[in-house]
Design a protein around this motif. Structure first.
Motif, PDB file in Angstrom:
ATOM      1  N   GLU A 169      25.508  75.601  51.862  1.00  0.00           N
ATOM      2  CA  GLU A 169      24.118  75.841  51.465  1.00  0.00           C
ATOM      3  C   GLU A 169      23.663  74.814  50.432  1.00  0.00           C
ATOM      4  OE1 GLU A 169      23.593  80.668  51.960  1.00  0.00           O
ATOM      5  OE2 GLU A 169      24.636  79.904  50.193  1.00  0.00           O
ATOM      6  N   ALA A 170      24.552  74.440  49.518  1.00  0.00           N
ATOM      7  CA  ALA A 170      24.214  73.434  48.506  1.00  0.00           C
ATOM      8  C   ALA A 170      23.953  72.083  49.166  1.00  0.00           C
ATOM      9  CB  ALA A 170      25.346  73.324  47.489  1.00  0.00           C
ATOM     10  N   LYS A 171      24.807  71.734  50.137  1.00  0.00           N
ATOM     11  CA  LYS A 171      24.651  70.461  50.842  1.00  0.00           C
ATOM     12  C   LYS A 171      23.331  70.456  51.618  1.00  0.00           C
ATOM     13  CE  LYS A 171      28.460  68.792  52.452  1.00  0.00           C
ATOM     14  NZ  LYS A 171      29.659  68.530  53.266  1.00  0.00           N
ATOM     15  N   SER A 172      23.026  71.575  52.262  1.00  0.00           N
ATOM     16  CA  SER A 172      21.787  71.694  53.029  1.00  0.00           C
ATOM     17  C   SER A 172      20.570  71.543  52.126  1.00  0.00           C
ATOM     18  CB  SER A 172      21.759  73.040  53.760  1.00  0.00           C
ATOM     19  OG  SER A 172      20.518  73.260  54.373  1.00  0.00           O
ATOM     20  N   PHE A 173      20.635  72.144  50.914  1.00  0.00           N
ATOM     21  CA  PHE A 173      19.502  72.053  49.995  1.00  0.00           C
ATOM     22  C   PHE A 173      19.288  70.608  49.553  1.00  0.00           C
ATOM     23  CE2 PHE A 173      17.929  71.862  45.615  1.00  0.00           C
ATOM     24  CZ  PHE A 173      16.672  72.422  45.794  1.00  0.00           C
ATOM     25  N   LEU A 174      20.361  69.906  49.182  1.00  0.00           N
ATOM     26  CA  LEU A 174      20.207  68.525  48.736  1.00  0.00           C
ATOM     27  C   LEU A 174      19.647  67.650  49.850  1.00  0.00           C
ATOM     28  CD1 LEU A 174      21.652  69.426  46.164  1.00  0.00           C
ATOM     29  CD2 LEU A 174      23.047  67.360  46.273  1.00  0.00           C
ATOM     30  N   GLU A 175      20.073  67.906  51.073  1.00  0.00           N
ATOM     31  CA  GLU A 175      19.555  67.128  52.207  1.00  0.00           C
ATOM     32  C   GLU A 175      18.050  67.307  52.367  1.00  0.00           C
ATOM     33  OE1 GLU A 175      22.011  68.617  55.317  1.00  0.00           O
ATOM     34  OE2 GLU A 175      23.618  67.127  55.008  1.00  0.00           O
ATOM     35  N   LYS A 176      17.552  68.514  52.065  1.00  0.00           N
ATOM     36  CA  LYS A 176      16.105  68.769  52.162  1.00  0.00           C
ATOM     37  C   LYS A 176      15.305  67.930  51.166  1.00  0.00           C
ATOM     38  CE  LYS A 176      16.526  73.630  53.543  1.00  0.00           C
ATOM     39  NZ  LYS A 176      16.311  75.040  53.097  1.00  0.00           N
ATOM     40  N   ASN A 177      15.958  67.448  50.100  1.00  0.00           N
ATOM     41  CA  ASN A 177      15.257  66.682  49.069  1.00  0.00           C
ATOM     42  C   ASN A 177      15.237  65.186  49.345  1.00  0.00           C
ATOM     43  OD1 ASN A 177      14.530  68.526  46.571  1.00  0.00           O
ATOM     44  ND2 ASN A 177      16.492  69.258  47.368  1.00  0.00           N
ATOM     45  N   ILE A 178      15.907  64.756  50.425  1.00  0.00           N
ATOM     46  CA  ILE A 178      15.886  63.333  50.786  1.00  0.00           C
ATOM     47  C   ILE A 178      14.467  62.982  51.221  1.00  0.00           C
ATOM     48  CG2 ILE A 178      16.749  61.593  52.403  1.00  0.00           C
ATOM     49  CD1 ILE A 178      19.402  63.171  52.478  1.00  0.00           C
ATOM     50  N   GLY A 179      13.884  61.985  50.578  1.00  0.00           N
ATOM     51  CA  GLY A 179      12.525  61.541  50.909  1.00  0.00           C
ATOM     52  C   GLY A 179      11.432  62.433  50.368  1.00  0.00           C
ATOM     53  N   ALA A 180      11.764  63.427  49.535  1.00  0.00           N
ATOM     54  CA  ALA A 180      10.762  64.364  49.021  1.00  0.00           C
ATOM     55  C   ALA A 180       9.960  63.751  47.885  1.00  0.00           C
ATOM     56  CB  ALA A 180      11.438  65.631  48.542  1.00  0.00           C
ATOM     57  N   GLY A 181       8.722  64.216  47.750  1.00  0.00           N
ATOM     58  CA  GLY A 181       7.901  63.879  46.595  1.00  0.00           C
ATOM     59  C   GLY A 181       7.872  65.077  45.665  1.00  0.00           C
ATOM     60  N   LEU A 241      22.765  63.677  44.881  1.00  0.00           N
ATOM     61  CA  LEU A 241      21.731  62.968  45.657  1.00  0.00           C
ATOM     62  C   LEU A 241      21.093  61.955  44.723  1.00  0.00           C
ATOM     63  CD1 LEU A 241      19.974  62.635  48.204  1.00  0.00           C
ATOM     64  CD2 LEU A 241      18.447  64.380  47.264  1.00  0.00           C
ATOM     65  N   LYS A 242      21.336  60.677  45.021  1.00  0.00           N
ATOM     66  CA  LYS A 242      20.814  59.617  44.162  1.00  0.00           C
ATOM     67  C   LYS A 242      20.388  58.448  45.037  1.00  0.00           C
ATOM     68  CE  LYS A 242      21.966  57.248  39.849  1.00  0.00           C
ATOM     69  NZ  LYS A 242      23.002  57.047  38.818  1.00  0.00           N
ATOM     70  N   LYS A 243      19.171  57.992  44.823  1.00  0.00           N
ATOM     71  CA  LYS A 243      18.606  56.887  45.639  1.00  0.00           C
ATOM     72  C   LYS A 243      18.708  57.217  47.120  1.00  0.00           C
ATOM     73  CE  LYS A 243      19.558  53.346  42.161  1.00  0.00           C
ATOM     74  NZ  LYS A 243      20.258  52.079  41.836  1.00  0.00           N
ATOM     75  N   GLU A 244      18.369  58.454  47.433  1.00  0.00           N
ATOM     76  CA  GLU A 244      18.303  58.958  48.816  1.00  0.00           C
ATOM     77  C   GLU A 244      19.666  59.015  49.505  1.00  0.00           C
ATOM     78  OE1 GLU A 244      15.556  60.194  49.591  1.00  0.00           O
ATOM     79  OE2 GLU A 244      14.239  59.260  48.133  1.00  0.00           O
ATOM     80  N   ALA A 245      20.756  58.855  48.735  1.00  0.00           N
ATOM     81  CA  ALA A 245      22.104  58.914  49.327  1.00  0.00           C
ATOM     82  C   ALA A 245      22.834  60.143  48.802  1.00  0.00           C
ATOM     83  CB  ALA A 245      22.884  57.643  48.978  1.00  0.00           C
ATOM     84  N   LEU A 246      23.487  60.864  49.729  1.00  0.00           N
ATOM     85  CA  LEU A 246      24.215  62.078  49.372  1.00  0.00           C
ATOM     86  C   LEU A 246      25.699  61.776  49.284  1.00  0.00           C
ATOM     87  CD1 LEU A 246      23.939  65.167  48.915  1.00  0.00           C
ATOM     88  CD2 LEU A 246      24.313  65.457  51.362  1.00  0.00           C
ATOM     89  N   SER A 247      26.344  62.165  48.178  1.00  0.00           N
ATOM     90  CA  SER A 247      27.783  61.930  48.013  1.00  0.00           C
ATOM     91  C   SER A 247      28.464  63.221  47.577  1.00  0.00           C
ATOM     92  CB  SER A 247      28.043  60.817  46.991  1.00  0.00           C
ATOM     93  OG  SER A 247      27.566  61.210  45.717  1.00  0.00           O
TER      94      SER A 247
END
Length: 826
Positions: A218-230, A493-499
């Motif tokens: 669920e945490a990974k899914s949430f961070l992915e939703k923030n990629i490209g978000a304003g 999540l930093k600079k649109e990259a998830l680690s």
């Protein structure tokens, strides 16, 4: 001879008071209680009216004789012991034991030792308050009944030398129950989401999701939703708020705050406060009151205006928890509020400044704050981040003081940059960090005092001795709990990259917290099982209320004791006869090779492991290490104990082995025993390690110098660093560099010690091995070998004859046991 004799309970107090009274007054000290219950008998008439049998202890007889002689010559005897129940009982004992005529007695009390307070007390004497005396008698007798009857039961059913007490046993129960909460706690993971944003001003600030996320997916899914978000501020509210100062110190709040801010143990706080009080620097330090006198509030107001300005002053009253007659007139405060600090020793100065700050702050204006709440929305999902900030608009009392907290997890809100609703934000990063729920915290001395006060158990004067007693009895210790390593996940999540990475942390470590020992847990379990009433929190609090009622004259103390004893005594007899013996026995499993039972239990010399069931004829035993406990040791750890002793070989023709004993693991080198350093596993000690420890021991024991051709050694003991010369131990003060003592330092230390010994020596009969020495408090001792006889204070030492001192020694020395064998009559 002075017409007026003033008797106080401490010599320091006497010295301070003497400065304020004229030549017509002589001030003497009783050195605390002059009468008490004897230690070797119950000394309470349980068949009648519970009348206690008080005696004058042997070490007080000369003092009582001297005080009686002074009292007989005085026109008036002023009993000036402290104004609490304990002090009232001391005054009563003085009146009884000195056989004072009631017409000569004047009882005076004061809340501070200042000239104005003493003179005011002299102008307003009263009679002894027998309600307060009876309340103290009720406490003393009830505690004697509980301790005297329960302790022998523990000797028979648990282990010799143990003791029980009404308040101490309940305190141990609190600590044991907290420890079991911790041991039974199951930690649950979740993910805390934090983010960093930057607004139009270019200043970064932190925000977070209000609620943790439960699983990694669920945490990974949430961070992915923030990629490209304003991101932008959806709502911003600012609310004014006020923070009020804490009330002036009571005994318990002083103990708690001195623990938090000065790291003082409770007993040390009371000892330092006692010295400040006796020097006339603070008001009486045993009080439940949060009140300040009008005079003190006026002085505080004047000082605040002079030091900080008009707007910082706000006189106020505080309402405390009323304890009836036990509440003293005032809170703890400086006697001279214009005196910000004192130049005495460091501990007294620090505690005084803490009391001064708390007193002044209590009469200062509220702090005015502005609390800001920011909500941040994302363009790609509907979950909002929040950020909270706090800005001080007017510091008020915070200019001087902020109360400490016991909450280790409490987060301080910081400042936020200037933000506006609708403002677009740049996101620097978002992290989801795995966090785990935490077990309840172990008690510190301060938090235990707070809990006891919340439950109504004990009173200000009982907290410090209770906490000291349960540690001295080895029921509780200030533990050093080693933490364990735990892995946790962090998503970024930093600079649109998830680690994702795995990190580690040490958890569960604790220093200086109160931890129950094996014996503490066993005694607690036995008492809770068999004496539920005595160990009940509500019962203990109800007893305190009964004491308060006695002090107010609303209850008869003998009736309260009679109601208690009629149920308590039969229960003691029943448990003594029928209860099972308690050893804390715990079966761990079976030996992997022999199948024999492996268990742990309390033995004569402490906690131990055992191979073989209780009814086996041949059993093996091994002591547990100091860092192991009966209730947590595993089967594998117990089996390791039986691998000792381990013979390592020979070194310098002496056998070397490693073993575990009552005081922990050690290396034995011939007849020399060397304790292993803390944390060193005896099963991993090699011959090389043992040799290093042996050489270190030899070096430590080697002479560091010679004086008069006799060796000088050095070491560190219970009372700090010392040197040893000619069987004489000499403490080394901090003015010397203990690691690099010069020959001159050593000679100075020895010669100073010899000089002090010579100064103490008043008379000497070397051929008889008898000498007369100065002792403390102006006393003298006759000494022969290990026999010591205290001389009456009025003794003329110069006129003593050898025959007189030999008679004293012979009378005191224990009779020699006959070595003749008994013969049976035929």
């Amino acid at each position: 001879m002075a017409k007026n004799l003033v008797i106080v309970e401490s010599p320091a107090k006497a010295k301070t008071i003497e400065k304020f009274l004229g030549k017509d007054f002589k001030v003497e000290s009783s050195f605390g209680h002059i009468a008490d219950l004897p230690s070797k008998e119950l000394a309470v008439d349980v068949e009648g009216d519970f009348k206690p049998k008080y005696i004058v202890p042997r070490d007080k007889k000369a003092l009582v004789k001297s005080l009686k002689a002074l009292a007989d010559k005085a026109d008036t005897v002023w009993l000036a012991s402290d104004e609490d129940r304990e002090g009232e009982a001391i005054a009563w004992h003085l009146a009884e034991e000195l056989k004072l005529d009631e017409s000569k007695i004047k009882r005076i009390v004061f809340h501070e030792i200042t000239k104005s307070a003493i003179l005011k007390a002299i102008e307003n004497p009263r009679k002894i308050n027998y309600n307060l005396v009876n309340a103290q008698q009720a406490r003393r007798v009830l505690d004697r009944l509980v301790g005297y009857e329960l302790s022998p039961v523990l000797w028979k059913k648990v282990k010799g030398g143990l003791s029980a007490g009404r308040v101490q046993s309940v305190s141990v129960r609190l600590i044991v129950e907290r420890e079991r909460e911790i041991q039974g706690f199951k930690s649950a993971p979740s993910f805390r989401v934090d983010a960093e944003f930057v607004g139009d001003e270019g200043k970064a600030f932190k925000a977070k999701l209000p609620k943790n996320i439960e699983t990694l997916d669920e945490a990974k899914s949430f961070l992915e939703k923030n990629i490209g978000a304003g991101f932008k501020i959806s709502d911003l509210t600012k609310k004014p708020a006020k923070k009020q100062p804490a009330a002036p110190f009571t005994t318990s709040t002083l103990q708690q705050e001195a623990s938090r801010k000065l790291y003082f143990p409770v007993a040390k706080t009371m000892n330092v406060a006692q010295r400040l009080y006796e020097a006339g620097l603070i008001t009486y330090m045993r009080t439940d009151s949060v009140n300040l006198s009008d005079e003190a509030k006026s002085a505080a107001q004047k000082e605040i205006k002079a030091s900080f300005g008009e707007k910082y002053s706000k006189p106020r009253n505080f309402k405390g928890k009323s304890k009836g007659a036990q509440e003293a007139h005032e809170a703890i405060r400086p006697t001279d509020i214009s005196r910000h600090s004192i130049d005495i020793d460091r501990d007294q100065s620090r505690l005084y400044e803490l009391i001064w700050k708390r007193t002044i702050a209590s009469q200062m204006s509220d702090a005015e704050l502005e609390r800001t709440n920011v909500r941040i929305e994302a363009s790609t999902h509907d979950q909002e981040f929040t950020a909270n900030g706090e800005m001080i608009k007017f510091d008020g009392f915070l200019k001087v003081y902020l109360e400490g907290t016991d909450n280790e997890d409490e987060e301080q809100e910081g400042m936020l940059p200037n933000l506006r609703k609708g403002e677009n934000l740049k996101n620097n990063f978002i992290t989801a960090t795995e966090r785990f729920t935490r077990a309840p915290a172990r008690y510190t001395e301060a938090s235990l005092v707070k809990k006891l006060e919340e439950l109504g158990i004990g009173r200000p004067s009982t907290y410090a001795p209770t906490i000291s007693t349960i540690q001295q009895r080895n029921y509780v210790e200030k533990g050093t709990i080693e933490g364990v390593e735990r892995k946790y996940k962090m998503l970024s999540l930093k600079k649109e990259a998830l680690s994702e990475k795995t990190l580690s942390e040490v958890v569960g470590s604790d220093k200086g917290k109160l931890v129950p020992t094996d014996i503490g847990m066993i005694v607690n379990d036995f008492l809770v099982e068999n004496f539920k009433t005595i160990l009940d929190y509500n019962f203990t609090a109800k007893v305190e209320q009964d004491f308060d009622d006695i002090a107010e004259g609303n209850e008869k103390w003998t009736e309260i004791l009679r109601d208690f004893y009629k149920d308590f005594h039969p229960k003691v007899k029943d448990v003594e006869k029928n209860a099972e013996r308690e050893s804390g026995e715990r079966i761990l499993g079976e030996h992997p090779d022999t199948g024999r039972t492996i268990l742990v239990r309390l033995g004569k010399f402490g906690a131990m492991a055992q191979i073989g069931a209780p009814d086996d004829e041949e059993k093996q035993f091994a002591s547990l290490r100091p860092d192991q406990q009966l209730n947590t040791i595993t089967l594998e750890e117990a089996l390791d104990l039986f691998k000792l002793p381990r013979k390592l070989g020979e070194f310098d023709q002496q056998e070397v082995e490693v073993n575990n004993g009552r005081f922990g693991p050690y290396v034995r080198y011939g007849k020399t025993f060397i304790s292993l350093p803390k944390g060193m596993d005896p099963l991993e000690v090699t011959m090389e390690t043992a040799k290093e420890l042996i050489e270190e021991k030899k070096k430590a024991d080697a002479p560091i110098a010679f004086y008069e051709e006799k060796p000088v050694q050095k070491g560190v003991g219970r009372f700090g660093p010392f040197i040893k010369w000619d069987n004489m131990f000499i403490n080394v003060s901090k003015k010397y560099n203990f690691d690099d003592l010069s020959q001159n330092d050593i000679e100075t230390l020895i010669e100073d010690k010899l000089k002090k010994e010579r100064e103490k020596l008043l008379r000497d009969w070397p051929s008889e091995g008898i000498r007369v020495e100065k002792a403390r408090w102006g006393r003298f001792n006759v000494i022969k070998g290990k026999t010591k006889v205290e001389l009456p204070k009025t003794t003329d030492v110069d006129k003593l004859t050898l025959e007189e001192v030999k008679a004293m020694v012979d009378k005191k020395a224990p009779a020699k046991k006959s070595t003749r064998k008994k013969t049976s009559k035929k």
